[in-house]
Scaffold this motif. Structure first.
Motif, short mmCIF file in Angstrom:
data_model
loop_
_atom_site.label_atom_id
_atom_site.label_comp_id
_atom_site.label_asym_id
_atom_site.label_seq_id
_atom_site.Cartn_x
_atom_site.Cartn_y
_atom_site.Cartn_z
N ILE A 65 -8.48 5.91 -6.24
CA ILE A 65 -7.38 6.19 -7.16
C ILE A 65 -6.74 4.88 -7.60
N HIS A 66 -6.51 3.99 -6.64
CA HIS A 66 -5.88 2.70 -6.93
C HIS A 66 -6.74 1.88 -7.88
N ALA A 67 -8.05 1.81 -7.60
CA ALA A 67 -8.95 1.00 -8.43
C ALA A 67 -8.98 1.52 -9.87
N ASP A 68 -9.09 2.83 -10.04
CA ASP A 68 -9.14 3.39 -11.39
C ASP A 68 -7.81 3.23 -12.11
N ALA A 69 -6.71 3.31 -11.36
CA ALA A 69 -5.40 3.14 -11.99
C ALA A 69 -5.23 1.72 -12.50
N VAL A 70 -5.66 0.73 -11.72
CA VAL A 70 -5.57 -0.67 -12.17
C VAL A 70 -6.46 -0.89 -13.39
N GLU A 71 -7.68 -0.35 -13.37
CA GLU A 71 -8.59 -0.52 -14.50
C GLU A 71 -8.07 0.17 -15.77
N GLU A 96 -1.73 7.01 16.13
CA GLU A 96 -1.99 5.91 15.21
C GLU A 96 -2.71 6.39 13.96
N SER A 97 -3.63 7.34 14.13
CA SER A 97 -4.32 7.92 12.96
C SER A 97 -3.32 8.66 12.08
N TRP A 98 -2.39 9.37 12.71
CA TRP A 98 -1.37 10.10 11.93
C TRP A 98 -0.49 9.11 11.16
N THR A 99 -0.11 8.01 11.81
CA THR A 99 0.72 7.00 11.15
C THR A 99 -0.02 6.36 9.98
N ALA A 100 -1.30 6.03 10.18
CA ALA A 100 -2.09 5.46 9.09
C ALA A 100 -2.25 6.47 7.96
N MET A 101 -2.43 7.74 8.30
CA MET A 101 -2.53 8.78 7.28
C MET A 101 -1.27 8.83 6.42
N ARG A 102 -0.13 8.76 7.06
CA ARG A 102 1.14 8.82 6.33
C ARG A 102 1.25 7.67 5.34
N GLU A 103 0.85 6.46 5.77
CA GLU A 103 0.93 5.30 4.88
C GLU A 103 -0.11 5.39 3.76
N LEU A 104 -1.29 5.92 4.07
CA LEU A 104 -2.31 6.08 3.03
C LEU A 104 -1.87 7.10 1.99
N VAL A 159 1.85 5.98 -4.82
CA VAL A 159 2.31 4.85 -5.63
C VAL A 159 1.20 4.38 -6.56
N ALA A 160 -0.06 4.46 -6.11
CA ALA A 160 -1.18 4.05 -6.97
C ALA A 160 -1.20 4.88 -8.25
N SER A 161 -0.85 6.16 -8.14
CA SER A 161 -0.84 7.01 -9.33
C SER A 161 0.22 6.56 -10.32
N GLU A 162 1.27 5.88 -9.84
CA GLU A 162 2.30 5.38 -10.75
C GLU A 162 1.76 4.26 -11.63
N ILE A 163 0.78 3.50 -11.11
CA ILE A 163 0.17 2.45 -11.93
C ILE A 163 -0.52 3.08 -13.13
N TRP A 188 6.88 -2.13 -15.11
CA TRP A 188 6.71 -0.86 -14.40
C TRP A 188 5.42 -0.91 -13.58
N ALA A 189 4.33 -1.33 -14.21
CA ALA A 189 3.06 -1.42 -13.50
C ALA A 189 3.13 -2.45 -12.38
N SER A 190 3.82 -3.55 -12.63
CA SER A 190 3.93 -4.59 -11.61
C SER A 190 4.70 -4.10 -10.40
N ARG A 191 5.78 -3.37 -10.64
CA ARG A 191 6.56 -2.83 -9.51
C ARG A 191 5.73 -1.85 -8.69
N ALA A 192 4.95 -1.01 -9.38
CA ALA A 192 4.11 -0.05 -8.66
C ALA A 192 3.03 -0.78 -7.86
N LEU A 193 2.45 -1.84 -8.44
CA LEU A 193 1.43 -2.61 -7.73
C LEU A 193 2.03 -3.26 -6.49
N ARG A 194 3.25 -3.75 -6.61
CA ARG A 194 3.91 -4.36 -5.45
C ARG A 194 4.11 -3.33 -4.34
N ARG A 195 4.51 -2.12 -4.70
CA ARG A 195 4.72 -1.10 -3.68
C ARG A 195 3.41 -0.73 -3.00
#
Length: 336
Positions: free
Chosen positions: A148-154, A205-213, A219-223, A302-309
């Motif tokens: 999702i992130h890669a396609d949003a940036v492209e 730890e898997s649950w915590t990583a899931m939450r961050e992912l 946020v990637a969708s905001e890009i 807007w895109a830069s702020r989303a990329l930073r997040r």
């Protein structure tokens, strides 16, 4: 905590006495049967029949006519580990109520409508913990969020007719919900931990990583949304700056998840944390350039702020990897 001496009986069996206060509080007396759970993390747990989650109700009921309540209650039942939920209303179920049940069931792996009548609908969750791989689900979640992130940036170069996210945000939610359900069941039912093939710290730890992912994907969708709002796409150095930072951010996620799951060495998590910080610094430098570019660069902010997040969320994923490293006793050193 108190200690007990291990003793032997005539046939060579090892015994440990139960604390009297605990036995009385649980209603355990001589001749009763308790369950012993020998876990892969070295813990031997004693559990009374009343304390076993397996004996707790596996089914639930929702008695509400409000579609929003029905949807949220179904999602909560899934996360809590229930096997069956019945939705009942006063009078016949409306088409809107049935639709929300079907839509919610489609959004959860293993959940489906099992029976319907005029006044009730029953959904079942058919997930076998021994067939669920939390680690594989986390890897798949990481891959989907990164795509999702890669396609949003492209999409910054040429915004597509449709959202670059597509239906993949639904896949992120489905995978995240299944991980949450598995971890929840492992916390409530000791036998689930062994069925899942992971220790309780590893599951957390898997649950915590899931939450961050999940946050990373959001946020990637905001890009992509920012790309769709651009009057003219960026060209040359600005576009390459977005692409370079985007690649770095996604690499940070790969390394963070790899260390969290034990696939990669500790050094990868340390390097990922540093890379996330450097990505944020490059974005700061790019933002200063945008400030000098004037009003024409407003949409890019807007895109830069989303990329930073997304860089911040990627750093959080890498930190989960560091947590695993610290817990295992491995030193976290600077690169030589």
């Amino acid at each position: 905590m108190e200690t007990r001496k291990v003793q032997t009986v005539g046939n060579g069996t090892y015994t440990v006495s139960l604390p009297k206060e605990w036995a009385e509080s649980q209603g355990v007396t001589a001749g009763d049967t308790v369950s012993l759970h020998d876990h892969i993390d070295g813990v031997l747990a004693v559990q009374t029949p009343e304390g076993c989650d397996a004996d707790a109700p596996a089914a639930g009921r929702i008695e509400s006519a409000e579609p929003e309540v029905i949807a949220r209650a179904l999602r909560a039942a899934y996360a809590a580990g229930l096997r069956e939920v019945t939705i009942e209303c006063d009078g016949a179920l409306t088409p809107a109520q049935r639709r929300v049940v079907e839509r919610t069931a489609r959004g959860r792996i293993g959940m489906s409508v099992a029976a319907e009548s005029e006044t009730e609908t029953t959904v079942r969750i058919m997930l076998d913990s021994e067939e669920v791989s939390v680690s594989q689900s986390l890897r798949q979640l990481s891959f989907t969020a990164r795509s999702i992130h890669a396609d949003a940036v492209e999409s910054l170069e040429a915004a597509p007719d449709e959202s670059p996210v597509g239906s993949r945000d639904d896949q992120v939610e489905r995978l995240a919900a299944m991980i949450e359900r598995s971890v929840s069941r492992g916390a409530a039912d000791l036998s689930e931990v062994d069925a899942l093939g992971a220790t309780r710290p590893e599951l957390f730890e898997s649950w915590t990583a899931m939450r961050e992912l999940r946050r990373f994907g959001d946020v990637a969708s905001e890009i992509g949304a920012a790309a769709a709002a651009l009057d003219e796409p960026p060209e040359g150095p600005p576009l390459e700056a977005f692409r370079e930072v985007g690649r770095t951010v996604r690499d940070v996620v790969v390394d963070g998840v790899g260390v969290t799951l034990g696939d990669d060495p500790v050094a990868a998590a340390r390097d990922a944390v540093v890379a996330a910080r450097e990505a944020r610094e490059r974005i700061d430098s790019f933002d200063r350039w945008l400030d000098e570019a004037g009003p024409s660069a407003a949409e890019l902010r807007w895109a830069s702020r989303a990329l930073r997040r997304t860089a911040e969320r990627a750093g959080d994923v890498a930190e989960v990897g560091l947590r695993r490293a610290v817990r295992s006793g491995e030193p976290v050193r600077d690169a030589e």
